[in-house]
Design an enzyme around this catalytic site. Structure first.
Site, PDB file in Angstrom:
ATOM      1  N   THR A 119      67.096  53.815  26.936  1.00 34.32           N
ATOM      2  CA  THR A 119      66.401  55.098  26.886  1.00 34.32           C
ATOM      3  C   THR A 119      65.555  55.217  25.631  1.00 34.32           C
ATOM      4  O   THR A 119      65.894  54.640  24.584  1.00 34.32           O
ATOM      5  CB  THR A 119      67.427  56.249  26.912  1.00 34.32           C
ATOM      6  OG1 THR A 119      66.775  57.482  26.619  1.00 34.32           O
ATOM      7  CG2 THR A 119      68.531  56.043  25.881  1.00 34.32           C
ATOM      8  N   TYR A 143      74.680  60.480  23.098  1.00 30.43           N
ATOM      9  CA  TYR A 143      74.130  59.734  24.240  1.00 30.43           C
ATOM     10  C   TYR A 143      73.220  58.610  23.755  1.00 30.43           C
ATOM     11  O   TYR A 143      73.395  57.442  24.123  1.00 30.43           O
ATOM     12  CB  TYR A 143      73.358  60.680  25.170  1.00 30.43           C
ATOM     13  CG  TYR A 143      72.463  59.946  26.134  1.00 30.43           C
ATOM     14  CD1 TYR A 143      72.996  59.093  27.099  1.00 30.43           C
ATOM     15  CD2 TYR A 143      71.079  60.073  26.053  1.00 30.43           C
ATOM     16  CE1 TYR A 143      72.175  58.396  27.967  1.00 30.43           C
ATOM     17  CE2 TYR A 143      70.251  59.386  26.921  1.00 30.43           C
ATOM     18  CZ  TYR A 143      70.796  58.543  27.876  1.00 30.43           C
ATOM     19  OH  TYR A 143      69.978  57.846  28.732  1.00 30.43           O
TER      20      TYR A 143
END
Length: 327
Positions: A119, A143
């Site tokens: 990501t 995350y």
């Protein structure tokens, strides 16, 4: 011609299922491994489903021995930033321990190709734009940090054991299969485009914009929206790259074009023909004002060029949300 089996871990989820569709088009047999905690059994349409958890080494060994895949694509992760702040332990257990367990099983099974869903959250707050792969990685939430930790492991595995991988750093995945077989289905939904489409369909009361005073062209955040089938195409190219002996590499997957929240909402209203109430509220902590990819490296390494426009993204997503009876 016999299809080449590949294990798609998390293949019942949004991006994983669209990648299975693309794999099947290109001569691969996607074997889906998923615990169905966030994925949907209805989305497994192009190969068998093996139910299991990435933290279960015995189950992974069993499935790998049964199917003998040529490659593994790893999509299985907890992804909600807000949830990662509330429950970081769950994110480290699934995203880090689960990934390392999967990697150990892959190495033991002699897998030579591993594609990892990462990501742009690993970059943290942008210091220069557009973001390229040399940008400092300083994630600002659990995350992003869990994805960054796995990236570091993969680089060490390559350096010290010769285990090769492609790390794909997504920007904002969106859109759906144009034939409406699968689409974006999260419970609960937290992504901007589905939330706005649900507002246009009258399924929710309106849409909230977090912050309208950013230093951008209209005061709202800028994001790089990439069609899920463009992402799927990049994953298949990454498998091809590794099976042909390609080296470990980290690549950005975005269009290189930024869209403000206001521009996004205007496009949704244009495509849907349905205006909906919009509420401008305070900024959210940790939101970057602009996240846009430099995708030149993916073009060079994989020959990958995004094919879908923002209107294509909204049109396919609108069709899915308007007609899907699963939501």
């Amino acid at each position: 011609m016999t299809e080449t089996p590949v294990l798609v871990v998390g293949g019942a989820g949004y991006i994983g299922s669209h990648t299975c569709l693309e794999l099947s088009r290109r001569g691969y047999l996607p074997i889906v491994f998923d615990n169905l905690s966030n994925g949907h059994g209805e989305f497994v349409k192009w190969g068998p489903l093996e139910q299991g958890d990435i933290r279960d080494r015995a189950r992974l060994d069993e499935v790998l021995a049964k199917h003998k895949p040529a490659a593994i694509l790893h999509f299985a992760a907890l992804i909600e930033v807000g949830e990662s702040v509330k429950d970081p332990v769950a994110f480290y257990e699934n995203n880090v321990i689960g990934s390392l367990t999967l990697l150990a099983a892959a190495q033991a099974a002699g897998i030579k190709a591993f594609v990892f869903s990462s990501t742009c959250a690993t970059y943290g707050l942008p210091e220069s734009l557009p973001l390229d792969e040399t940008h400092r990685q300083a994630p600002i939430n659990p995350y992003g940090r869990t994805k960054w930790v796995v990236e570091q492991a993969l680089k060490d595995y390559d350096t010290y054991t010769g285990f090769r991988s492609v790390i794909l750093r997504y920007f904002n995945a969106a859109g759906a299969d144009p034939e409406c077989r699968i689409g974006e289905w999260h419970t609960p939904e937290t992504h901007a485009i589905p939330l706005a489409l649900e507002a246009a369909l009258g399924r929710r009361q309106g849409f909230k914009v977090f912050g309208s005073d950013y230093e951008t062209r209209d005061g709202t955040c800028v994001r790089d929206y990439i069609h899920v089938l463009d992402l799927a195409d990049a994953h298949v190219r990454a498998v091809d790259h590794l099976l042909k002996g390609g080296e470990t590499v980290a690549l950005n997957l975005g269009t290189g074009t930024g869209t403000t929240v206001r521009e996004l909402l205007a496009t949704i209203e244009k495509v849907s023909g349905k205006p909906f109430p919009v509420d401008y509220v305070e900024r959210r902590e940790g939101d970057s004002h602009t996240l846009v990819a430099n995708n030149e490296k993916a073009r060079q390494v994989l020959g990958w060029v995004p094919q879908y426009s923002l209107e294509d993204i909204i049109r396919t997503a609108w069709r899915w949300h308007s007609t899907a009876n699963v939501l």
